[in-house]
Design a protein around this motif. Structure first.
Motif, PDB file in Angstrom:
ATOM      1  N   ASN A   1       0.821  -1.198   0.000  1.00 58.16           N
ATOM      2  CA  ASN A   1       0.000   0.000   0.000  1.00 58.16           C
ATOM      3  C   ASN A   1       0.865   1.263   0.000  1.00 58.16           C
ATOM      4  OD1 ASN A   1      -1.680   2.132   0.830  1.00 58.16           O
ATOM      5  ND2 ASN A   1      -3.122   0.644   1.702  1.00 58.16           N
ATOM      6  N   LEU A   2       0.520   2.209  -0.903  1.00 55.97           N
ATOM      7  CA  LEU A   2       1.298   3.437  -1.038  1.00 55.97           C
ATOM      8  C   LEU A   2       1.353   4.212   0.285  1.00 55.97           C
ATOM      9  CD1 LEU A   2       2.724   5.116  -3.288  1.00 55.97           C
ATOM     10  CD2 LEU A   2       0.613   6.449  -3.412  1.00 55.97           C
ATOM     11  N   LEU A   3       0.205   4.311   0.949  1.00 53.81           N
ATOM     12  CA  LEU A   3       0.155   5.081   2.196  1.00 53.81           C
ATOM     13  C   LEU A   3       1.047   4.463   3.272  1.00 53.81           C
ATOM     14  CD1 LEU A   3      -3.624   6.040   2.433  1.00 53.81           C
ATOM     15  CD2 LEU A   3      -1.680   7.545   1.983  1.00 53.81           C
ATOM     16  N   VAL A   4       1.044   3.138   3.346  1.00 53.67           N
ATOM     17  CA  VAL A   4       1.873   2.468   4.351  1.00 53.67           C
ATOM     18  C   VAL A   4       3.352   2.731   4.061  1.00 53.67           C
ATOM     19  CG1 VAL A   4       2.512   0.263   5.383  1.00 53.67           C
ATOM     20  CG2 VAL A   4       0.145   0.697   4.758  1.00 53.67           C
ATOM     21  N   SER A   5       3.714   2.703   2.773  1.00 51.98           N
ATOM     22  CA  SER A   5       5.112   2.967   2.426  1.00 51.98           C
ATOM     23  C   SER A   5       5.521   4.385   2.790  1.00 51.98           C
ATOM     24  CB  SER A   5       5.327   2.756   0.929  1.00 51.98           C
ATOM     25  OG  SER A   5       5.111   1.411   0.619  1.00 51.98           O
ATOM     26  N   ILE A   6       4.615   5.338   2.543  1.00 46.73           N
ATOM     27  CA  ILE A   6       4.912   6.725   2.934  1.00 46.73           C
ATOM     28  C   ILE A   6       5.080   6.801   4.450  1.00 46.73           C
ATOM     29  CG2 ILE A   6       3.962   9.059   3.055  1.00 46.73           C
ATOM     30  CD1 ILE A   6       2.670   8.540   0.329  1.00 46.73           C
TER      31      ILE A   6
ATOM     32  N   ILE B   1      10.832   3.264  -1.222  1.00 47.40           N
ATOM     33  CA  ILE B   1      10.918   2.372  -2.392  1.00 47.40           C
ATOM     34  C   ILE B   1      10.946   0.908  -1.970  1.00 47.40           C
ATOM     35  CG2 ILE B   1      12.364   1.703  -4.354  1.00 47.40           C
ATOM     36  CD1 ILE B   1      13.216   4.644  -4.544  1.00 47.40           C
ATOM     37  N   ILE B   2      11.786   0.594  -0.977  1.00 43.82           N
ATOM     38  CA  ILE B   2      11.929  -0.817  -0.592  1.00 43.82           C
ATOM     39  C   ILE B   2      10.608  -1.371  -0.050  1.00 43.82           C
ATOM     40  CG2 ILE B   2      13.111  -2.445   0.936  1.00 43.82           C
ATOM     41  CD1 ILE B   2      15.521  -0.545   0.840  1.00 43.82           C
ATOM     42  N   THR B   3       9.923  -0.594   0.794  1.00 45.53           N
ATOM     43  CA  THR B   3       8.676  -1.128   1.343  1.00 45.53           C
ATOM     44  C   THR B   3       7.583  -1.189   0.273  1.00 45.53           C
ATOM     45  OG1 THR B   3       8.175   1.078   2.182  1.00 45.53           O
ATOM     46  CG2 THR B   3       9.036  -0.507   3.764  1.00 45.53           C
ATOM     47  N   LEU B   4       7.661  -0.270  -0.717  1.00 39.16           N
ATOM     48  CA  LEU B   4       6.626  -0.257  -1.762  1.00 39.16           C
ATOM     49  C   LEU B   4       6.720  -1.500  -2.656  1.00 39.16           C
ATOM     50  CD1 LEU B   4       4.310   1.521  -2.782  1.00 39.16           C
ATOM     51  CD2 LEU B   4       5.907   2.534  -4.411  1.00 39.16           C
TER      52      LEU B   4
END
Lengths: 249, 285
Positions: free
Chosen positions: A2-7, A157-160
């Motif tokens: 999820n984009l939000l989680v990565s942010i 980037i890595i978490t995304l």
């Protein structure tokens, strides 16, 4: 992922390594705290706490002497915890994922400290011009802005993209390697303790280390009990040495 | 420590810097300590920044003196931040004397700072980072492993303790001044405190090593059709926790004789773990 989680992960890592507030990063950048927050985000509080605490224990004794960082617990935590929660990894595998990132984080810190050399040369000019504001900016504002880019981008980037890759690799991983990583998780705490021994372990004081060690190994006392007994022993030694001084003089 | 020389504290009202100024100095120091840490001069910039406000007040209307003071304190400095705050306090009290026109040379101020930052770092690293931090984290971890969410918040006790101790140190450093602090150092009290702090630290390191280094060996032998001999049981009978103990001291002696190359050692440890884990020589338990 999820984009939000990565942010969120990027920000958590930035805040945890910003070092604004001496010792505050020890809390805001601890895998334990990340485990709590991400556990809440994923609705898996207990799993988050357990994975966070397990990774935390690897780095429990790590201290940065002279500002040199032996391993980065924050990067280890912020990569491994969300990926583990997302893909339902076991705690052992999460540890196996955390350890390599703990090593990589050291290089990010080195970039930070090299770039900081520039700000101190700028600050000298501000000192010459009696510019308090300029010194403030060099001491806090500029290093923090730069740090944001050093920390936020890699973690984002890595978490995304990481979760899918990790699932793929972990599925293909033979049990022998997984066992190996769990051994690493069991051994690595020794690193932090050994570093502390190097700093405070005078030869004539070493027996106290062994008393503490075997009090747990043979008598099975827990950490708080050890802290209580240890404080009493230290106090006895302190008072005795003060009394001896008085008698001599 | 503050009980004996009570007089300087009574005189506090006559001093140039108020409690508020001291707190501002500490707040600046506290927020900046490691932010600008560089290989070149470590905490120098933070030190200068922390003092900049109070120095302006001391050197009111004396731009030249203020400039000299700022440049004096942007030189190399590195100590432990919490107990090290005492150095800031004493430095401010010396700068106060200097600003009044008393004869204190630059060498005396710098000499005091550089002379004290080592021993103070010894106390701070031992007590704050080597002892208090692992105890708080160990407590937090044991709660979190049981699923108690407060465990995730317990680490915040650590920075709170740093604020309380650090501000107390800065204030007492300023109020006591150089003479009293030096006298305190010379009584040998400081050595006694370092020793007992190290004792507590070592005791805790022993206890934590035994609790959290988790390795054992799954190796078993079977002779004919008798019960298998479990190697770990034999080891436990010889000396409980012998494998964790070996792990700590192997790393300790490696650092001591081969230099402190952390990256290399961590990679070596991971390789050793993978190999021994893969072949079933060691396991985590």
């Amino acid at each position: 992922m999820n984009l939000l989680v990565s942010i969120l992960c990027g920000f958590l890592y930035f805040i945890g390594t910003s070092r604004i507030g001496y010792g505050l990063s020890t809390a805001t950048g601890s895998p334990l705290f990340y485990g709590l927050i991400l556990g809440l985000v994923y609705g898996k509080l207990t799993e988050g706490l357990i994975i966070g605490a397990t990774i935390q224990l690897i780095y429990i004794g790590i201290i940065n002497t002279g500002g040199n960082m032996p391993a980065d617990q924050s990067l280890a935590g912020i990569i491994a915890i969300p990926i583990a929660l997302q893909t339902d990894l076991s705690t052992e595998l999460a540890v196996g994922l955390a350890v390599p990132f703990g090593v990589l984080g050291v290089f990010l810190d080195q970039i930070r400290r090299i770039s900081n050399s520039y700000w101190i040369s700028q600050a000298e000019k501000h000192a010459e011009n009696l510019n308090q504001r300029g010194i403030f900016n060099c001491a806090i504002t500029y290093p923090t802005i730069l740090l944001f880019f050093i920390t936020f981008i890699p973690v984002f980037i890595i978490t995304l993209v990481g979760a899918d890759t990790v699932t793929f690799i972990m599925d293909a991983m033979p049990q022998g390697i997984i066992d190996g990583f769990s051994v690493a998780g069991g051994i690595l705490p020794a690193l932090g303790f050994a570093i502390i021994l190097l700093i405070i372990g005078k030869r004539e004081l070493m027996p106290y280390f062994f008393i503490g060690f075997f009090a747990v190994a043979y008598l099975g006392i827990n950490t708080m009990a050890a802290a209580v007994f240890g404080t009493c022993v230290a106090a006895i030694v302190l008072f005795n040495s003060i009394n001896q001084k008085k008698e001599l003089s | 420590m503050t009980s004996k020389p009570a007089d300087p504290i009574k005189e506090a009202e006559k001093r140039a810097l108020s409690n508020k100024d001291l707190f501002k100095t500490f707040a600046r120091w506290y927020s900046a300590v490691e932010v600008s840490n560089s290989y070149e001069r470590l905490q120098a910039l933070s030190f200068c920044f922390a003092l900049s406000g109070s120095l302006r007040k001391l050197y009111k209307g004396d731009d030249e003196g203020y400039r000299e003071a700022l440049k004096r304190h942007i030189q190399f400095y590195n100590s432990e931040g919490t107990f090290g705050s005492m150095i800031h306090g004493v430095t401010l009290s010396m700068e106060e004397e200097k600003a009044k026109g008393n004869e204190i040379t630059e060498e005396v101020v710098t000499g005091f700072k550089t002379g004290l930052m080592g021993p103070i770092a010894g106390i701070g690293d031992t007590l704050i980072w080597g002892t208090l931090k692992p105890i708080i984290l160990a407590l937090a971890c044991s709660l979190a492993l049981n699923g108690v969410f407060v465990g995730g918040l317990i680490p915040f006790l650590f920075p709170m303790a740093i604020v309380l101790i650090g501000f107390g140190m800065l204030k007492s450093g300023y109020l006591l001044g150089k003479e009293s602090v030096m006298k305190l150092m010379q009584t040998g009290l400081i050595n006694n405190i370092i020793t007992s702090a190290s004792i507590l630290g070592l005791f805790m390191m022993g206890a934590l090593s035994s609790t959290y280094i988790k390795i054992s060996t799954p190796i078993q032998f079977s002779v004919m059709d008798s019960d298998p001999i479990v190697l770990q049981d034999i080891l436990d009978q010889i000396l409980a926790g012998v494998l964790p103990l070996c792990a700590v001291f192997s790393i300790y002696f490696y650092f001591k004789y081969k230099g402190q190359n952390y990256n290399k050692l961590i990679i070596m440890l991971i390789v050793i773990s993978l190999v021994t884990g893969f072949f079933g020589i060691l396991s985590s338990s």
